[in-house]
Design a protein around this motif. Structure first.
Motif, PDB file in Angstrom:
ATOM      1  N   GLN A  30       0.821  -1.207   0.000  1.00 20.89           N
ATOM      2  CA  GLN A  30       0.000   0.000   0.000  1.00 20.89           C
ATOM      3  C   GLN A  30       0.860   1.264   0.000  1.00 20.89           C
ATOM      4  OE1 GLN A  30      -2.986   0.099   3.065  1.00 20.89           O
ATOM      5  NE2 GLN A  30      -3.972   1.924   2.253  1.00 20.89           N
ATOM      6  N   THR A  31       1.661   1.473   1.040  1.00 20.34           N
ATOM      7  CA  THR A  31       2.476   2.691   1.083  1.00 20.34           C
ATOM      8  C   THR A  31       3.532   2.681  -0.021  1.00 20.34           C
ATOM      9  OG1 THR A  31       3.967   1.675   2.716  1.00 20.34           O
ATOM     10  CG2 THR A  31       2.129   2.981   3.559  1.00 20.34           C
ATOM     11  N   ALA A  32       3.965   1.491  -0.448  1.00 25.96           N
ATOM     12  CA  ALA A  32       4.978   1.417  -1.505  1.00 25.96           C
ATOM     13  C   ALA A  32       4.455   1.917  -2.839  1.00 25.96           C
ATOM     14  CB  ALA A  32       5.488  -0.020  -1.645  1.00 25.96           C
ATOM     15  N   ILE A  33       3.135   1.919  -3.029  1.00 26.18           N
ATOM     16  CA  ILE A  33       2.578   2.430  -4.285  1.00 26.18           C
ATOM     17  C   ILE A  33       2.999   3.877  -4.485  1.00 26.18           C
ATOM     18  CG2 ILE A  33       0.458   2.958  -5.529  1.00 26.18           C
ATOM     19  CD1 ILE A  33      -0.869   0.624  -4.136  1.00 26.18           C
ATOM     20  N   LYS A  34       3.017   4.640  -3.405  1.00 26.16           N
ATOM     21  CA  LYS A  34       3.417   6.042  -3.492  1.00 26.16           C
ATOM     22  C   LYS A  34       4.919   6.176  -3.559  1.00 26.16           C
ATOM     23  CE  LYS A  34       2.791  10.504  -1.176  1.00 26.16           C
ATOM     24  NZ  LYS A  34       2.125  11.223  -0.055  1.00 26.16           N
ATOM     25  N   GLU A  35       5.650   5.367  -2.764  1.00 21.81           N
ATOM     26  CA  GLU A  35       7.102   5.487  -2.699  1.00 21.81           C
ATOM     27  C   GLU A  35       7.790   4.937  -3.945  1.00 21.81           C
ATOM     28  OE1 GLU A  35       7.854   3.287   0.810  1.00 21.81           O
ATOM     29  OE2 GLU A  35       7.109   4.850   2.178  1.00 21.81           O
ATOM     30  N   ARG A  36       7.173   3.958  -4.591  1.00 16.03           N
ATOM     31  CA  ARG A  36       7.792   3.294  -5.755  1.00 16.03           C
ATOM     32  C   ARG A  36       6.786   3.250  -6.908  1.00 16.03           C
ATOM     33  NH1 ARG A  36      12.162   0.724  -3.134  1.00 16.03           N
ATOM     34  NH2 ARG A  36      11.788   0.283  -0.915  1.00 16.03           N
ATOM     35  N   SER A  37       6.209   4.385  -7.233  1.00 17.06           N
ATOM     36  CA  SER A  37       5.108   4.438  -8.196  1.00 17.06           C
ATOM     37  C   SER A  37       5.513   3.932  -9.575  1.00 17.06           C
ATOM     38  CB  SER A  37       4.554   5.858  -8.291  1.00 17.06           C
ATOM     39  OG  SER A  37       5.580   6.784  -8.631  1.00 17.06           O
ATOM     40  N   GLN A  38       6.740   4.215 -10.025  1.00 19.90           N
ATOM     41  CA  GLN A  38       7.160   3.747 -11.351  1.00 19.90           C
ATOM     42  C   GLN A  38       7.247   2.220 -11.414  1.00 19.90           C
ATOM     43  OE1 GLN A  38       7.554   5.362 -14.264  1.00 19.90           O
ATOM     44  NE2 GLN A  38       6.709   7.126 -13.193  1.00 19.90           N
ATOM     45  N   LEU A  68       1.945  -3.221 -13.796  1.00 24.91           N
ATOM     46  CA  LEU A  68       0.646  -3.379 -14.454  1.00 24.91           C
ATOM     47  C   LEU A  68       0.806  -3.575 -15.954  1.00 24.91           C
ATOM     48  CD1 LEU A  68      -1.388  -0.655 -12.519  1.00 24.91           C
ATOM     49  CD2 LEU A  68      -1.509  -3.135 -12.217  1.00 24.91           C
ATOM     50  N   ARG A  69       1.753  -2.842 -16.564  1.00 23.09           N
ATOM     51  CA  ARG A  69       1.993  -3.009 -18.000  1.00 23.09           C
ATOM     52  C   ARG A  69       2.545  -4.397 -18.307  1.00 23.09           C
ATOM     53  NH1 ARG A  69       5.019   2.861 -18.566  1.00 23.09           N
ATOM     54  NH2 ARG A  69       3.134   4.163 -18.633  1.00 23.09           N
ATOM     55  N   THR A  70       3.489  -4.848 -17.481  1.00 24.28           N
ATOM     56  CA  THR A  70       4.085  -6.165 -17.676  1.00 24.28           C
ATOM     57  C   THR A  70       3.048  -7.261 -17.501  1.00 24.28           C
ATOM     58  OG1 THR A  70       6.285  -5.439 -16.951  1.00 24.28           O
ATOM     59  CG2 THR A  70       5.791  -7.785 -16.767  1.00 24.28           C
ATOM     60  N   LEU A  71       2.219  -7.141 -16.467  1.00 27.85           N
ATOM     61  CA  LEU A  71       1.212  -8.167 -16.199  1.00 27.85           C
ATOM     62  C   LEU A  71       0.222  -8.261 -17.347  1.00 27.85           C
ATOM     63  CD1 LEU A  71       0.166 -10.235 -14.192  1.00 27.85           C
ATOM     64  CD2 LEU A  71      -1.127  -8.410 -13.063  1.00 27.85           C
ATOM     65  N   SER A  79      -3.325   8.573 -11.908  1.00 27.07           N
ATOM     66  CA  SER A  79      -4.168   8.490 -13.100  1.00 27.07           C
ATOM     67  C   SER A  79      -3.585   7.513 -14.111  1.00 27.07           C
ATOM     68  CB  SER A  79      -4.340   9.870 -13.732  1.00 27.07           C
ATOM     69  OG  SER A  79      -3.088  10.412 -14.128  1.00 27.07           O
ATOM     70  N   ASP A  80      -2.244   7.503 -14.253  1.00 22.74           N
ATOM     71  CA  ASP A  80      -1.608   6.558 -15.177  1.00 22.74           C
ATOM     72  C   ASP A  80      -1.830   5.123 -14.719  1.00 22.74           C
ATOM     73  OD1 ASP A  80      -0.683   8.630 -16.744  1.00 22.74           O
ATOM     74  OD2 ASP A  80       1.270   8.726 -15.752  1.00 22.74           O
ATOM     75  N   MET A  81      -1.700   4.892 -13.403  1.00 21.32           N
ATOM     76  CA  MET A  81      -1.893   3.540 -12.886  1.00 21.32           C
ATOM     77  C   MET A  81      -3.345   3.106 -13.014  1.00 21.32           C
ATOM     78  SD  MET A  81       0.566   2.737  -9.621  1.00 21.32           S
ATOM     79  CE  MET A  81       0.961   4.373  -9.018  1.00 21.32           C
ATOM     80  N   MET A  82      -4.266   4.031 -12.780  1.00 19.98           N
ATOM     81  CA  MET A  82      -5.683   3.707 -12.943  1.00 19.98           C
ATOM     82  C   MET A  82      -5.987   3.347 -14.396  1.00 19.98           C
ATOM     83  SD  MET A  82      -7.198   3.815  -9.997  1.00 19.98           S
ATOM     84  CE  MET A  82      -8.932   3.963 -10.400  1.00 19.98           C
ATOM     85  N   ASP A  83      -5.382   4.074 -15.340  1.00 24.67           N
ATOM     86  CA  ASP A  83      -5.572   3.765 -16.754  1.00 24.67           C
ATOM     87  C   ASP A  83      -5.050   2.368 -17.076  1.00 24.67           C
ATOM     88  OD1 ASP A  83      -6.721   6.220 -17.168  1.00 24.67           O
ATOM     89  OD2 ASP A  83      -4.899   7.160 -17.971  1.00 24.67           O
ATOM     90  N   GLU A  84      -3.863   2.036 -16.549  1.00 29.05           N
ATOM     91  CA  GLU A  84      -3.287   0.712 -16.793  1.00 29.05           C
ATOM     92  C   GLU A  84      -4.141  -0.388 -16.172  1.00 29.05           C
ATOM     93  OE1 GLU A  84      -0.816  -0.297 -18.622  1.00 29.05           O
ATOM     94  OE2 GLU A  84      -0.089   1.677 -19.224  1.00 29.05           O
ATOM     95  N   LEU A  85      -4.633  -0.153 -14.958  1.00 32.21           N
ATOM     96  CA  LEU A  85      -5.475  -1.146 -14.296  1.00 32.21           C
ATOM     97  C   LEU A  85      -6.796  -1.320 -15.028  1.00 32.21           C
ATOM     98  CD1 LEU A  85      -5.748  -3.077 -11.940  1.00 32.21           C
ATOM     99  CD2 LEU A  85      -6.598  -1.190 -10.536  1.00 32.21           C
ATOM    100  N   ASP A  86      -7.376  -0.213 -15.506  1.00 33.15           N
ATOM    101  CA  ASP A  86      -8.612  -0.294 -16.290  1.00 33.15           C
ATOM    102  C   ASP A  86      -8.392  -1.100 -17.570  1.00 33.15           C
ATOM    103  OD1 ASP A  86     -10.011   1.185 -14.442  1.00 33.15           O
ATOM    104  OD2 ASP A  86      -9.780   3.094 -15.498  1.00 33.15           O
ATOM    105  N   GLU A  87      -7.257  -0.869 -18.216  1.00 30.93           N
ATOM    106  CA  GLU A  87      -6.950  -1.613 -19.444  1.00 30.93           C
ATOM    107  C   GLU A  87      -6.772  -3.096 -19.148  1.00 30.93           C
ATOM    108  OE1 GLU A  87      -3.591  -1.666 -23.036  1.00 30.93           O
ATOM    109  OE2 GLU A  87      -3.761   0.089 -21.699  1.00 30.93           O
TER     110      GLU A  87
END
Length: 430
Positions: free
Chosen positions: A272-280, A286-289, A333-341
């Motif tokens: 959870q907290t790592a999403i913010k600390e390691r966002s890239q 998500l792209r790889t998966l 927003s980028d992560m949400m777009d990737e998750l939606d895709e």
């Protein structure tokens, strides 16, 4: 002819009708087959088995360096006695083959490609598959391969039966060696133990928090077990191992790599907290998966992505979306777009319900062979199973002492009550 010779890998002495492959393409070798030419720069993986139906496959990674120097020639040979693919270590033999490439270049070497071109199809099909390989290996490095497979540049080898130590007791029939003469290689994976994701000495609430948000554990693995030279490289080494594990399932049907792939996903998607600390890192995850799941149809039963409930992945993605909703950052927003895709793909390809990622409709096979369509409408949103089952937390010595004191008092009261009951009973009898 010499001027047109470029990078190539030779696969020598393969038996008749052997299985051979490079990267995402496998095929049955013809009698004239000697290898693959026109190799692009970067990492490649070659694999083979003495028969296309044989479960044990042998493979090796190698690296084609960029540059305009002399062509690079990698010589691999099939050892019929051990049924293993080995690197040619004799420089004399390597030079001899290099000098005689012209004799086999046209008829003995097949051009590098990553799909079987159908009649009338365009050359662009090859480019699409080649891009897939690049995306699937984007974070695999030579440092990572040396850690997992051992220091053997341009022949980082493993087989279908190679395993990490943590899987020897969990995968039935898996052993570290076939024989004393040909031991299986140990794969030195990141030592992920999802049953203990808190620091040594942690107690009470800290343990509970670390079991629910595994960000601390991810950071510990990155800092103490990744081997890249820089901080960012160590971070992406986790993603590189996820890519390595997936490809070894795809090409070798390696069960231990499948388990490690699941462990890494279970770790990353419950942070959870790592999403913010390691966002890239999570954006690339998500792209790889998404690309990996597009190749799950090639895994011959290793995954049943369309099963009711969506297997182990559905609750992980649901938990990740919930954690992402609480995240506030410029990459959200980028992560949400990737998750939606990713969700859109799962819906179209495997029938996953859009939104909560739950399979609500599917075909059920009955015992008499009839197939009926079933709806699942009462799935609990807060299902506590698998990784999300209630966590058992060890008590601290102080808490144990307090608990024992309470138990001792209860036992004393119980003992006193029993003594009084015995005395009353004696009074009645005498």
């Amino acid at each position: 002819m010499a001027s047109s010779i470029n990078n190539c890998v030779l696969l020598l002495d393969l038996p008749e009708k052997a299985l051979a492959g490079i990267d995402l393409l496998s095929f049955t070798a013809s009698p004239r087959f000697r290898g693959v030419k026109n190799l692009p720069c970067g990492l490649h993986f070659v694999f083979a088995a003495s028969d296309s139906a044989l479960s044990v496959r042998h493979g090796a990674w190698f690296y084609v360096s960029p540059g305009t120097g002399s062509p690079q020639v990698f010589v691999k040979r099939w050892d019929a006695q051990t049924e293993d693919m080995v690197a040619e270590t004799s420089q004399t033999e390597v030079l001899r083959w290099k000098a005689n490439l012209g004799s086999i270049w046209k008829d003995g070497l097949t051009p590098y490609r990553q799909t079987v071109q159908e009649a009338g199809s365009a050359e662009a099909d090859y480019q699409e598959e080649s891009q897939d390989w690049d995306e699937l290996t984007s974070r695999i490095t030579q440092t990572l391969l040396s850690r997992i497979c051992g220091l053997n540049p341009d022949h980082w080898s493993l087989t279908s039966a190679s395993s990490g130590l943590m899987d020897l007791d969990t995968i039935p029939g898996l052993q570290m060696s076939n024989s004393m003469q040909h031991p299986e290689k140990e794969l030195r994976f990141l030592p992920i133990d999802l049953r203990r994701t808190w620091r040594v000495g942690a107690t009470g609430r800290e343990r509970t928090d670390a079991a629910q948000d595994r960000s601390w554990y991810l950071g510990d693995l990155i800092e103490n077990h990744s081997q890249a030279g820089d901080k960012r490289g160590r971070e992406f080494e986790v993603l590189g191992e996820l890519q390595f594990a997936f490809l070894m399932v795809l090409t070798l049907n390696n069960s231990s790599c499948l388990e490690q792939w699941k462990r890494i996903l279970s770790l990353l998607l419950t942070c959870q907290t790592a999403i913010k600390e390691r966002s890239q890192l999570f954006l690339e995850l998500l792209r790889t998966l998404r690309v990996q799941l597009s190749h799950c149809v090639d895994l011959d039963g290793f995954f049943d992505m369309a099963e009711v409930g969506g297997g182990f992945l559905r609750p992980l993605l649901r938990r990740f979306r919930k954690n992402l909703d609480d995240f506030d950052g410029k990459c959200k927003s980028d992560m949400m777009d990737e998750l939606d895709e990713l969700e859109d793909y799962l819906q179209k390809q495997f029938g996953w319900e859009r939104g909560d990622l739950f399979v609500r409709r599917g075909m059920l096979d009955l015992e008499d062979g009839e197939r009926v369509e079933m709806d699942v409408n009462d799935a609990s949103e807060d299902e506590e199973a698998g990784d999300y089952a209630p966590t058992v937390v060890d008590l601290t010595p102080a808490q144990l002492k307090e608990l024992n004191r309470a138990d001792t008092g209860s036992e004393k009261d119980a003992a006193d009550s029993e003594d009084e009951a015995e005395l009353d009973d004696m009074d009645q009898r005498y």
